[in-house]
Design a protein around this motif. Structure first.
Motif, PDB file in Angstrom:
ATOM      1  N   GLN A  43      23.043  16.227 -58.012  1.00 25.23           N
ATOM      2  CA  GLN A  43      24.489  16.339 -58.220  1.00 25.23           C
ATOM      3  C   GLN A  43      24.884  17.808 -58.350  1.00 25.23           C
ATOM      4  N   LEU A  44      25.908  18.203 -57.567  1.00 30.10           N
ATOM      5  CA  LEU A  44      26.353  19.593 -57.544  1.00 30.10           C
ATOM      6  C   LEU A  44      27.834  19.663 -57.864  1.00 30.10           C
ATOM      7  N   ILE A  45      28.197  20.557 -58.773  1.00 35.41           N
ATOM      8  CA  ILE A  45      29.597  20.821 -59.083  1.00 35.41           C
ATOM      9  C   ILE A  45      29.901  22.199 -58.493  1.00 35.41           C
ATOM     10  N   ILE A  46      30.793  22.234 -57.519  1.00 31.79           N
ATOM     11  CA  ILE A  46      31.050  23.456 -56.752  1.00 31.79           C
ATOM     12  C   ILE A  46      32.399  24.049 -57.133  1.00 31.79           C
ATOM     13  N   VAL A  47      32.373  25.345 -57.497  1.00 34.15           N
ATOM     14  CA  VAL A  47      33.587  26.069 -57.878  1.00 34.15           C
ATOM     15  C   VAL A  47      33.549  27.459 -57.257  1.00 34.15           C
ATOM     16  N   GLY A  48      34.696  28.147 -57.250  1.00 34.23           N
ATOM     17  CA  GLY A  48      34.708  29.527 -56.791  1.00 34.23           C
ATOM     18  C   GLY A  48      35.670  29.771 -55.649  1.00 34.23           C
ATOM     19  N   VAL A  49      35.282  30.678 -54.761  1.00 33.20           N
ATOM     20  CA  VAL A  49      36.175  31.120 -53.684  1.00 33.20           C
ATOM     21  C   VAL A  49      35.441  31.245 -52.350  1.00 33.20           C
ATOM     22  N   ALA A  50      36.199  31.306 -51.331  1.00 32.62           N
ATOM     23  CA  ALA A  50      37.562  30.821 -51.209  1.00 32.62           C
ATOM     24  C   ALA A  50      37.488  29.349 -50.820  1.00 32.62           C
ATOM     25  N   THR A  51      38.463  28.573 -51.276  1.00 31.56           N
ATOM     26  CA  THR A  51      38.430  27.128 -51.052  1.00 31.56           C
ATOM     27  C   THR A  51      38.184  26.801 -49.585  1.00 31.56           C
ATOM     28  N   HIS A  52      38.940  27.420 -48.687  1.00 27.49           N
ATOM     29  CA  HIS A  52      38.862  27.076 -47.261  1.00 27.49           C
ATOM     30  C   HIS A  52      37.653  27.692 -46.563  1.00 27.49           C
ATOM     31  N   ASN A  53      36.908  28.541 -47.243  1.00 29.40           N
ATOM     32  CA  ASN A  53      35.829  29.263 -46.597  1.00 29.40           C
ATOM     33  C   ASN A  53      34.488  28.871 -47.237  1.00 29.40           C
ATOM     34  N   SER A  54      33.990  29.670 -48.155  1.00 29.13           N
ATOM     35  CA  SER A  54      32.660  29.425 -48.724  1.00 29.13           C
ATOM     36  C   SER A  54      32.573  28.129 -49.511  1.00 29.13           C
TER      37      SER A  54
ATOM     38  N   PRO B 219      29.355  32.166 -45.044  1.00 30.49           N
ATOM     39  CA  PRO B 219      30.059  31.373 -46.063  1.00 30.49           C
ATOM     40  C   PRO B 219      29.228  30.266 -46.721  1.00 30.49           C
ATOM     41  N   ASP B 220      28.395  29.572 -45.973  1.00 31.54           N
ATOM     42  CA  ASP B 220      27.628  28.431 -46.472  1.00 31.54           C
ATOM     43  C   ASP B 220      26.452  28.890 -47.342  1.00 31.54           C
ATOM     44  N   ALA B 221      26.475  28.510 -48.613  1.00 33.46           N
ATOM     45  CA  ALA B 221      25.424  28.921 -49.557  1.00 33.46           C
ATOM     46  C   ALA B 221      24.068  28.286 -49.250  1.00 33.46           C
ATOM     47  N   PHE B 222      24.040  27.284 -48.370  1.00 29.39           N
ATOM     48  CA  PHE B 222      22.764  26.665 -47.999  1.00 29.39           C
ATOM     49  C   PHE B 222      22.090  27.374 -46.831  1.00 29.39           C
TER      50      PHE B 222
ATOM     51  N   SER C  55      42.142  22.083 -47.254  1.00 27.70           N
ATOM     52  CA  SER C  55      40.695  22.215 -47.379  1.00 27.70           C
ATOM     53  C   SER C  55      40.130  21.101 -48.268  1.00 27.70           C
ATOM     54  N   LEU C  56      40.781  20.856 -49.398  1.00 31.91           N
ATOM     55  CA  LEU C  56      40.339  19.778 -50.297  1.00 31.91           C
ATOM     56  C   LEU C  56      40.461  18.431 -49.594  1.00 31.91           C
ATOM     57  N   GLY C  57      41.517  18.275 -48.802  1.00 33.25           N
ATOM     58  CA  GLY C  57      41.686  17.044 -48.030  1.00 33.25           C
ATOM     59  C   GLY C  57      40.574  16.851 -47.011  1.00 33.25           C
ATOM     60  N   ASN C  58      40.122  17.949 -46.408  1.00 32.77           N
ATOM     61  CA  ASN C  58      39.004  17.875 -45.466  1.00 32.77           C
ATOM     62  C   ASN C  58      37.736  17.373 -46.143  1.00 32.77           C
ATOM     63  N   LEU C  59      37.550  17.751 -47.404  1.00 27.68           N
ATOM     64  CA  LEU C  59      36.319  17.443 -48.128  1.00 27.68           C
ATOM     65  C   LEU C  59      36.309  16.067 -48.785  1.00 27.68           C
ATOM     66  N   HIS C  60      37.407  15.717 -49.436  1.00 27.04           N
ATOM     67  CA  HIS C  60      37.432  14.551 -50.329  1.00 27.04           C
ATOM     68  C   HIS C  60      37.119  13.244 -49.596  1.00 27.04           C
ATOM     69  N   GLY C  61      36.141  12.530 -50.139  1.00 27.67           N
ATOM     70  CA  GLY C  61      35.796  11.218 -49.615  1.00 27.67           C
ATOM     71  C   GLY C  61      34.816  11.237 -48.462  1.00 27.67           C
TER      72      GLY C  61
ATOM     73  N   ALA D 231      39.319  24.904 -60.175  1.00 30.89           N
ATOM     74  CA  ALA D 231      38.370  25.996 -60.434  1.00 30.89           C
ATOM     75  C   ALA D 231      37.997  26.680 -59.113  1.00 30.89           C
ATOM     76  N   CYS D 232      38.888  26.542 -58.129  1.00 28.62           N
ATOM     77  CA  CYS D 232      38.748  27.187 -56.830  1.00 28.62           C
ATOM     78  C   CYS D 232      40.106  27.772 -56.467  1.00 28.62           C
ATOM     79  N   PHE D 233      40.096  28.764 -55.605  1.00 27.62           N
ATOM     80  CA  PHE D 233      41.361  29.257 -55.073  1.00 27.62           C
ATOM     81  C   PHE D 233      41.150  29.844 -53.695  1.00 27.62           C
ATOM     82  N   THR D 234      42.281  30.049 -53.022  1.00 22.28           N
ATOM     83  CA  THR D 234      42.247  30.652 -51.698  1.00 22.28           C
ATOM     84  C   THR D 234      43.492  31.507 -51.505  1.00 22.28           C
ATOM     85  N   PHE D 235      43.759  31.895 -50.281  1.00 23.91           N
ATOM     86  CA  PHE D 235      44.815  32.848 -49.976  1.00 23.91           C
ATOM     87  C   PHE D 235      45.739  32.314 -48.883  1.00 23.91           C
TER      88      PHE D 235
END
Length: 185
Positions: free
Chosen positions: A109-120, A90-93, A164-170, A141-145
């Protein structure tokens, strides 16, 4: 909030396989349109675009290299001058050279979009933040299932996305909307 002139748009796993109905119910039906909006803006302003393609190790996966699901959707085909990163986790790095190419290009600066929100998306954004990049995740600009938690309780795609967004934000990233990104440019 300011969008740097060399901010990279990282589009994760926008491959044909992600459209398979067997993946289940999803959220953000307009996510691909938001990604197209961002991609058009990035191309118009000459900012770097990085396409991430998942090559699964599992023959059951929608991203198994031996079938059409692994291919990019037409609207997300990389163009000349745009970078392609192929990943197997999942991790693109992870084991891709992405960090080295960003550092070499002086991109912070990185703008990250795509799928799946909770995974990759989440795993890539976590690593970006841990590595010191200014990571933004475009929530629309992201979605999940739909997904069950560890204890077997079902959660809607909207709930999985929000958590997932809550895990990331801040902590690892700044969660923003496409409109906020375009306004910051």
């Amino acid at each position: 909030m300011e969008l740097k002139t060399n901010a990279a748009l990282i589009i994760i796993d926008q491959q044909k396989g992600i459209l398979q109905p067997r993946l289940g119910r999803r959220n953000n039906p307009q996510a691909e349109e938001r990604i197209v909006d961002l991609l058009a803006y990035w191309r118009r302003t000459g900012r770097p675009v990085i396409h991430v393609q998942h090559l699964s190790r599992s023959p059951e996966s929608v991203f198994w290299p031996q079938q059409a699901g692994v291919e990019f959707q037409e609207r997300f085909m990389p163009q000349a001058g745009e970078q392609l990163i192929q990943k197997q986790v999942p991790d693109a790095f992870c084991a891709t050279g992405l960090e080295a190419s960003l550092r070499e290009a002086g991109i912070e600066q990185l703008i990250i979009v795509g799928v799946a929100t909770h995974n990759s998306v989440e795993s890539t954004a976590r690593t970006a933040g841990n590595l010191g990049f200014d990571a933004w995740v475009a929530e629309d600009a992201c979605f999940t299932f739909d997904k069950a938690d560890y204890f077997g309780h079902a959660h809607s795609a909207e709930e999985v996305h929000a958590m997932s967004l809550g895990n990331l934000h801040g902590e690892y990233a700044t969660v923003v909307s496409t409109a906020q990104i375009l306004k910051a440019g």
